[in-house]
Motif scaffolding. Structure first.
Motif, PDB file in Angstrom:
ATOM      1  N   GLY A  57      44.356  34.947  35.875  1.00 55.39           N
ATOM      2  CA  GLY A  57      45.404  35.904  36.225  1.00 55.39           C
ATOM      3  C   GLY A  57      45.357  36.311  37.679  1.00 55.39           C
ATOM      4  N   THR A  58      45.796  37.535  37.927  1.00 51.54           N
ATOM      5  CA  THR A  58      45.910  38.067  39.287  1.00 51.54           C
ATOM      6  C   THR A  58      45.047  39.332  39.406  1.00 51.54           C
ATOM      7  OG1 THR A  58      47.739  39.496  38.697  1.00 51.54           O
ATOM      8  CG2 THR A  58      48.298  37.246  39.402  1.00 51.54           C
ATOM      9  N   GLY A  59      45.130  39.960  40.579  1.00 56.93           N
ATOM     10  CA  GLY A  59      44.366  41.186  40.790  1.00 56.93           C
ATOM     11  C   GLY A  59      44.714  42.270  39.785  1.00 56.93           C
ATOM     12  N   GLU A  60      45.982  42.386  39.416  1.00 56.90           N
ATOM     13  CA  GLU A  60      46.384  43.381  38.409  1.00 56.90           C
ATOM     14  C   GLU A  60      45.699  43.096  37.070  1.00 56.90           C
ATOM     15  OE1 GLU A  60      48.441  41.982  40.536  1.00 56.90           O
ATOM     16  OE2 GLU A  60      49.626  43.576  41.461  1.00 56.90           O
ATOM     17  N   ASP A  61      45.607  41.821  36.730  1.00 55.71           N
ATOM     18  CA  ASP A  61      44.952  41.456  35.468  1.00 55.71           C
ATOM     19  C   ASP A  61      43.463  41.790  35.505  1.00 55.71           C
ATOM     20  OD1 ASP A  61      47.319  40.312  34.291  1.00 55.71           O
ATOM     21  OD2 ASP A  61      47.048  38.623  35.652  1.00 55.71           O
ATOM     22  N   VAL A  62      42.841  41.621  36.679  1.00 55.91           N
ATOM     23  CA  VAL A  62      41.425  42.007  36.814  1.00 55.91           C
ATOM     24  C   VAL A  62      41.293  43.513  36.598  1.00 55.91           C
ATOM     25  CG1 VAL A  62      39.446  42.123  38.378  1.00 55.91           C
ATOM     26  CG2 VAL A  62      40.902  40.079  38.375  1.00 55.91           C
ATOM     27  N   LEU A  63      42.171  44.287  37.230  1.00 56.18           N
ATOM     28  CA  LEU A  63      42.111  45.749  37.076  1.00 56.18           C
ATOM     29  C   LEU A  63      42.291  46.154  35.611  1.00 56.18           C
ATOM     30  CD1 LEU A  63      44.225  46.896  40.177  1.00 56.18           C
ATOM     31  CD2 LEU A  63      41.732  46.976  39.926  1.00 56.18           C
ATOM     32  N   ASN A  64      43.112  45.392  34.894  1.00 53.55           N
ATOM     33  CA  ASN A  64      43.380  45.700  33.478  1.00 53.55           C
ATOM     34  C   ASN A  64      42.337  45.114  32.530  1.00 53.55           C
ATOM     35  OD1 ASN A  64      45.712  47.025  34.188  1.00 53.55           O
ATOM     36  ND2 ASN A  64      47.004  45.205  33.995  1.00 53.55           N
ATOM     37  N   GLY A  65      41.362  44.404  33.087  1.00 55.03           N
ATOM     38  CA  GLY A  65      40.319  43.818  32.245  1.00 55.03           C
ATOM     39  C   GLY A  65      40.743  42.532  31.571  1.00 55.03           C
ATOM     40  N   CYS A  66      41.856  41.938  32.024  1.00 57.02           N
ATOM     41  CA  CYS A  66      42.364  40.720  31.377  1.00 57.02           C
ATOM     42  C   CYS A  66      42.028  39.445  32.144  1.00 57.02           C
ATOM     43  CB  CYS A  66      43.882  40.798  31.233  1.00 57.02           C
ATOM     44  SG  CYS A  66      44.428  42.223  30.311  1.00 57.02           S
ATOM     45  N   ALA A  67      41.376  39.574  33.291  1.00 54.84           N
ATOM     46  CA  ALA A  67      40.979  38.404  34.077  1.00 54.84           C
ATOM     47  C   ALA A  67      39.669  38.750  34.763  1.00 54.84           C
ATOM     48  CB  ALA A  67      42.051  38.044  35.111  1.00 54.84           C
ATOM     49  N   LYS A  68      38.974  37.727  35.238  1.00 58.06           N
ATOM     50  CA  LYS A  68      37.692  37.993  35.900  1.00 58.06           C
ATOM     51  C   LYS A  68      37.599  37.218  37.202  1.00 58.06           C
ATOM     52  CE  LYS A  68      35.765  34.936  32.425  1.00 58.06           C
ATOM     53  NZ  LYS A  68      34.869  34.779  31.295  1.00 58.06           N
ATOM     54  N   ILE A  69      36.578  37.548  37.979  1.00 58.21           N
ATOM     55  CA  ILE A  69      36.346  36.861  39.248  1.00 58.21           C
ATOM     56  C   ILE A  69      35.001  36.161  39.152  1.00 58.21           C
ATOM     57  CG2 ILE A  69      36.228  37.086  41.742  1.00 58.21           C
ATOM     58  CD1 ILE A  69      37.924  39.583  41.535  1.00 58.21           C
ATOM     59  N   ILE A  70      35.056  34.848  39.403  1.00 58.06           N
ATOM     60  CA  ILE A  70      33.902  33.975  39.182  1.00 58.06           C
ATOM     61  C   ILE A  70      33.593  33.224  40.472  1.00 58.06           C
ATOM     62  CG2 ILE A  70      33.088  31.999  37.799  1.00 58.06           C
ATOM     63  CD1 ILE A  70      33.560  34.344  36.037  1.00 58.06           C
ATOM     64  N   THR A  71      32.313  33.061  40.775  1.00 55.92           N
ATOM     65  CA  THR A  71      31.947  32.253  41.943  1.00 55.92           C
ATOM     66  C   THR A  71      32.044  30.769  41.595  1.00 55.92           C
ATOM     67  OG1 THR A  71      29.604  32.045  41.412  1.00 55.92           O
ATOM     68  CG2 THR A  71      30.286  34.039  42.616  1.00 55.92           C
TER      69      THR A  71
END
Ligand code: SF4
Length: 151
Positions: A57-71
């Motif tokens: 997803g996008t940054g909004e999805d990360v804020l909503n807990g629906c996406a993550k950030i992975i190295t």
């Protein structure tokens, strides 16, 4: 006061130790019209660091807990990105930012485009997590490619 990405001001804080200096932004800093912040350093990262992308997803999805950030090696660094976004928002409030200029394509700072999570250089439309949080808080966020909109 304008808040700008540190790497646009010439600080070598990108994941690979490089900067992305813009002469127009450096001039704003010299004239004391802008101050710098790097969300990823504020979140606790150091330089150099592994590249990371938003997965699912996008940054909004990360804020909503629906996406993550992975190295690129698979480590989940979402919490550090969230912390950096919150710290950057707090700084924007402290300086009463009138506008925010963030580096395009970053999983933190992208405000029109981000990488798509495949680590293949492909981009999608969307905000990074810091850009999303600042926009949700009502700040005007643009990229270095839109400087003519405010200068
Ligand atoms: S987090 Fe933003 S300011 Fe920091 S290096 Fe990445 S693009 Fe630049």
């Amino acid at each position: 006061m304008i808040l700008v990405s540190s790497c646009l001001g010439g600080i070598e804080c990108r994941y690979n130790g490089s900067h992305a200096a813009s002469e127009k932004i450096r001039k704003l800093i010299e004239e004391k019209q802008a101050v710098m912040a790097c969300p990823e350093l504020l979140g606790g990262f150091s330089t150099p660091r592994e590249p990371a992308e938003i997965i699912g997803g996008t940054g909004e999805d990360v804020l909503n807990g629906c996406a993550k950030i992975i190295t690129s090696s698979g480590e989940n660094v979402t919490d550090l990105y969230m912390k950096g976004a919150a710290q950057t928002l707090a700084y924007a409030k402290t300086i009463n930012a009138s506008a925010v200029i963030l580096k395009e394509n970053s999983p933190s700072c992208g405000s029109n485009f981000i990488y798509n999570g495949s680590f293949s250089g492909k981009k999608i439309a969307g905000n990074g997590v810091t850009a999303a949080l600042l926009k949700q808080a009502g700040y005007r966020v643009i990229s270095e490619n839109q400087l003519d909109d405010i200068l």
